[in-house]
Design an enzyme around this catalytic site. Structure first.
Site, short mmCIF file in Angstrom:
data_model
loop_
_atom_site.label_atom_id
_atom_site.label_comp_id
_atom_site.label_asym_id
_atom_site.label_seq_id
_atom_site.Cartn_x
_atom_site.Cartn_y
_atom_site.Cartn_z
N SER A 144 4.56 3.01 7.55
CA SER A 144 4.21 1.82 6.77
C SER A 144 5.37 1.36 5.89
O SER A 144 5.97 2.17 5.19
CB SER A 144 3.01 2.11 5.87
OG SER A 144 1.85 2.07 6.63
N ASP B 88 0.22 -7.47 1.56
CA ASP B 88 0.65 -6.08 1.69
C ASP B 88 2.17 -5.92 1.74
O ASP B 88 2.70 -5.19 2.56
CB ASP B 88 0.00 -5.43 2.92
CG ASP B 88 0.10 -3.89 2.88
OD1 ASP B 88 0.39 -3.35 1.80
OD2 ASP B 88 -0.09 -3.27 3.94
N HIS C 220 0.82 -1.21 0.00
CA HIS C 220 0.00 0.00 0.00
C HIS C 220 0.86 1.27 0.00
O HIS C 220 0.33 2.36 -0.20
CB HIS C 220 -1.03 -0.02 1.14
CG HIS C 220 -0.51 0.34 2.49
ND1 HIS C 220 -0.18 -0.59 3.44
CD2 HIS C 220 -0.27 1.54 3.07
CE1 HIS C 220 0.24 0.02 4.53
NE2 HIS C 220 0.20 1.31 4.35
#
Lengths: 336, 564
Positions: free
Chosen positions: B181, B99, B68
């Site tokens: 992230s 992911d 992402h």
């Protein structure tokens, strides 16, 4: 004086043992064994899950006095993954505590936390907080544990949504994020696993409106729990709430059938949100959508002033109100 | 005053040790951070709008991040390291379900890489360090460090739709915020144990709530060779569902009749006791375990039913049929700018010179250039091996007893369209293009088709197939050997070729040749070359039910022996 300062510094150093001395595993396990995941009714912003601590071998569980335990249909999952139905035995609004009884099989016994073993702690103590936050753990999976430090001991001055939060006893403010969905009712321990406190609810500080991470010392809860275990519920004493001579939102609704718009902004205009049919407010002619502009001779600029101004009138005295309804000023008399 | 001093002396005496260890601890942490910080990548959209974090895993610049994070950026990115330099990077492979993404930083051969630890050894309460790029704070790309503890292990976080699913992940209370992230999670010794990818955000909005989740490094490592192959790699499913019984057993509730598990005899009501050699205690745990393996993995299972204990292996089938990188759900998109303003990702991409030749678009792949590289790398050692002049010369006689004292008792003959086997009075003839399971020799189902595939491989290498692609690395069963994998396709036949390290010829092949039919699984030993014809002296046939190998001895059929 200098020496005294040094002393204070030194002492505070002692409490900051490095986090690497990660919780003793056996102690952690002991803490995990007495924690239950609670599941019940929820909806909207109210979560359908929470946390509790087993405080007796025959299945008494200590938790917070939240909507979860008052709505029925409560189930509890113990550390080994066993599922029990549970009934609320007694609640204390003042202590924000409740005792829930798990419906165990005959002669069944659970590992429990003896509240008499709860320790005291001072600001600076490193702590661990065990809880069913965000419902991350399911079944027999161990609940989440976060670490932090007790930052202060202070009376709690908090609001829950629009309501003044009734808990008044001194609490520990935590430098750890425990203000999370489902965390309330969890167990706060020292880093070596000594039981310390009951993790508090998702409330905001009354003035700053920031989320408060707090726990109630188990030592102060112990006498309350004893009463609750005998089935004695304690309701809020009126004196407690009226001491400040300000009517809480709750009291406005109870006494006048009047609910104001929640205080959301720096200054929220004093709009009437709800008028209960047949109530004093209804009799006075108040309507939903009215903007209260005057109480007596005082100009109202913020909804939070309503409770304070109304509380200033003695019982039995009519309260003169001026409201703005569709750009027209209307004078009303509210029976107190 | 005197009392204070006495008390002071007492206290200092008693607690000097504690203070020393605290300072020591601090010093340790500082040196660990100095060691690990250079491997932390600040991943940026090349248009300078938004980004996230990553971690270098090898000196040639491969770096792991979140899908992402990289998904909005296109095929190339800008990456900053804590040396203050900005490097061009190219997208290599993606795992949208898990992911994870892999990129390669360019311009150096001595990138500082993180050292992976073993995330299965992580325990609740362990101290952890999260490094990354929250809120894109550091203009000099020095990573932000947050410290916390492991709040829970083997956690499960639901997918968004069917991807971005976090299975068997590590829950931490270190602060994780937008921009973290893709960044690495380290243990206190500086071993890389996870990729910080998501958090429980609720009433606070997208900022730290004390509950964040890291993809375990063990899972990432199971996928990393697939990612290096330029794939859009998927996670898998088993073809059965299970639930936890009241007494903590994992009970099978449904089994697809088309599944390999069904063919092995698994039925509803059976108790699954192990999956991938791990004992099971809940259906959640099973779901967690399935989620850490790439699609196509063959894994052992054990179960108990009325007939007793059973074991078998099943291959995970893909969850999706990714033809292209999937769009992220709106709420999971990274803000393209730190203030949350969405940038325009639609502008036509102009690739910088540095990545010219490093990116090749192809339907179903992330970056086909890397797949080509990988395939070439696996096949390169074979270039030195002789290629026979014509297909007819690849004929084998088989000794199906496996006993070297015995004479060959079967003959295999191959043409472009057919492959046949004669054993005593019996003969089987299999079409190469459209194999029929009923035309396979008794006792060795799939043998003919698989040998046909083998002949194509030996004689023509990749030219013998419609397509040959690299498919990462896996542990071959029953060889229990780590092998790189090539997949070849010929009309409906799909073969997985397993290459052990330092061996030019394949160690095994698994051939899917008919629907709802067990794969033909052969293992090879003792490759030899006689008169420019290469063949495995020993061909093992893997029995699907028992996982045992029956060894056949093979010899090239000489002209004289060819009296037909």
């Amino acid at each position: 004086m200098k020496n005294a300062m040094l002393l204070v510094t030194l002492i505070s150093c002692l409490w900051f043992s490095p986090t690497s001395a990660a919780a003793d595993e056996q102690m952690q396990e002991n803490a995990q064994r007495v924690i239950v995941k609670l599941f019940g009714a929820g909806g909207g912003t109210l979560d359908s899950y929470g946390t509790g601590i087993v405080v007796s071998a025959d299945g008494h569980v200590l938790t917070v006095a939240s909507h979860l335990i008052t709505t029925g249909g409560l189930t509890a999952v113990t550390a080994d993954g066993s599922r029990f139905t549970a009934t609320t035995q007694a609640t204390s609004m003042q202590a924000d505590a409740a005792i829930v009884k798990l419906n165990l099989a005959e002669n069944q016994q659970l590992p429990f936390l003896d509240l008499a073993t709860a320790a005291d702690a001072v600001p600076g103590t490193p702590v661990l907080a065990f809880s069913n936050m965000f419902r991350v753990a399911a079944g027999s999976e161990p609940v989440s544990v976060v670490h932090g430090v007790i930052a202060a001991t202070t009376p709690l001055n908090a609001v829950q949504g629009r309501w003044k939060f009734p808990l008044r006893t001194p609490v520990w403010i935590l430098d750890a994020i425990t203000n999370n969905s489902g965390a309330a009712g969890g167990l706060l321990t020292s880093q070596t696993g000594k039981p310390l406190g009951l993790i508090g609810r998702e409330v905001r500080h009354e003035e700053s409106r920031t989320w408060v991470n707090y726990a109630v010392p188990l030592k102060t809860l112990q006498p309350v729990v004893e009463e609750l275990m005998q089935g004695k519920s304690t309701r809020l004493k009126n004196a407690d709430e009226t001491a400040a001579a300000t009517l809480s939102d709750r009291q406005l609704t109870a006494q006048f059938g009047l609910t104001m718009m929640p205080s959301l902004l720096q200054r929220t205009p004093a709009y009437v949100d709800r008028v209960i049919a047949g109530s004093a407010a209804a009799e006075a002619g108040l309507q939903r959508g009215d903007l209260i502009v005057l109480i007596g001779d005082t100009v109202i600029t913020d909804v939070r002033e309503v409770g304070r101004e109304m509380g200033a009138f003695r019982q039995g005295v009519k309260i003169p109100l001026t409201v703005d309804r569709s750009n027209q000023l209307i004078n009303l008399q509210l029976t107190n | 005053m005197r009392a204070v001093i006495v008390l002071l002396i007492l206290l200092t005496g008693r607690h000097i040790a504690a203070q020393e260890s605290l300072q020591q601890r601090q010093q340790e942490r500082i040196s660990v951070l100095q060691r690990i910080s250079p491997s932390v990548v600040c991943v940026m959209d090349p248009k300078g709008a938004g980004g996230g974090s990553g971690v270098l895993i090898s000196s040639d610049g491969f770096a792991v991040s979140n899908y992402h994070v990289t998904s909005g950026a296109g095929s190339f990115l800008k990456c900053g390291l804590n040396d203050g330099q900005v490097y061009d990077a190219v997208i290599v492979g993606i795992d949208p379900t898990g992911d994870v993404s892999l990129i390669q930083l360019l311009g150096r051969t001595d990138f500082p890489a993180a050292t992976p630890g073993n995330s299965d050894l992580v325990r609740t309460g362990d101290e952890v360090l999260a490094l990354g790029n929250p809120f894109l704070l550091a203009s000099d790309f020095t990573p932000t460090v947050t410290c916390g503890i492991v709040s829970g292990t083997h956690r499960y976080q639901y997918p968004a739709g069917t991807f971005l699913e976090y299975t068997d992940c590590i829950q931490i209370d270190a602060s994780i915020n937008p921009g973290n992230s893709g960044g690495p999670l380290f243990d206190r010794l500086g071993n890389w144990i996870g990729i910080n990818g998501r958090a429980s955000f609720e009433k606070r909005g997208r900022v730290n709530s004390g509950a964040a989740y890291a993809i375990s490094v063990n899972q990432v490592l199971l996928f990393v060779e697939h990612l290096k192959s330029g794939l859009i790699i998927d996670h898998g499913r088993t073809g059965f569902t299970a639930e936890t019984s009241d007494n903590g057993e994992v009970v099978i509730s449904q089994v697809s009749e088309l599944s390999e598990a069904y063919r092995r005899g698994l039925r509803p009501g059976a108790i699954l006791t192990t999956f991938a050699d791990r004992p099971l205690s809940s259906a959640n745990q099973l779901q967690n375990l399935i989620g850490v393996f790439p699609e196509g993995s063959r894994l052992p299972i054990q179960w108990i039913d009325d007939d007793g204990q059973h074991r078998g292996t099943i291959r995970l089938t893909p969850i999706h049929d990714f033809e292209a990188a999937p769009e992220l759900p709106m709420e999971r998109r990274q803000p393209r700018k730190p203030d949350g303003e969405e940038g325009t990702a639609d502008e036509a991409e102009t690739l910088p010179e540095s990545i010219t030749g490093l990116f090749e678009e192809r339907r179903g792949y992330c970056n086909f250039h890397f797949n080509r590289l990988r395939t070439d790398e696996i096949l390169r050692p074979l270039q030195t091996q002789p290629v026979p002049a014509d297909a007819k010369s690849w004929r084998l006689q088989l000794n199906t007893t496996g006993d070297s004292e015995q004479q060959a008792d079967a003959v295999i003959a191959i043409t472009a369209e057919t492959i046949g086997m004669r054993q005593g009075e019996q003969a089987w003839l299999q079409a190469r293009k459209d194999p029929d399971p009923s035309e396979e020799p008794v006792g060795f189902p799939g043998l003919l088709t698989a040998l046909g595939e083998l002949s194509s491989f030996v004689l023509q290498r990749e030219q013998g197939f419609d397509e040959v692609i690299a498919f990462g690395e896996t542990t071959h069963l029953p060889l229990q050997q780590k092998c790189r994998v090539l997949i070849s396709r010929n009309s409906l036949t799909k073969s997985r070729w397993y290459f052990a390290e330092d061996q030019p010829w394949p160690a095994a092949v698994d051939v899917e040749y008919a629907v709802s039919t067990d794969e033909a699984r052969l293992v090879f030993r003792d490759w030899q070359t006689v008169n420019a014809v290469s063949f495995p002296r020993q061909i093992g046939v893997v029995d699907a039910n028992s996982e045992t190998i029956t060894w056949l001895l093979a010899d090239p059929l000489t002209r004289t022996g060819e009296a037909e």
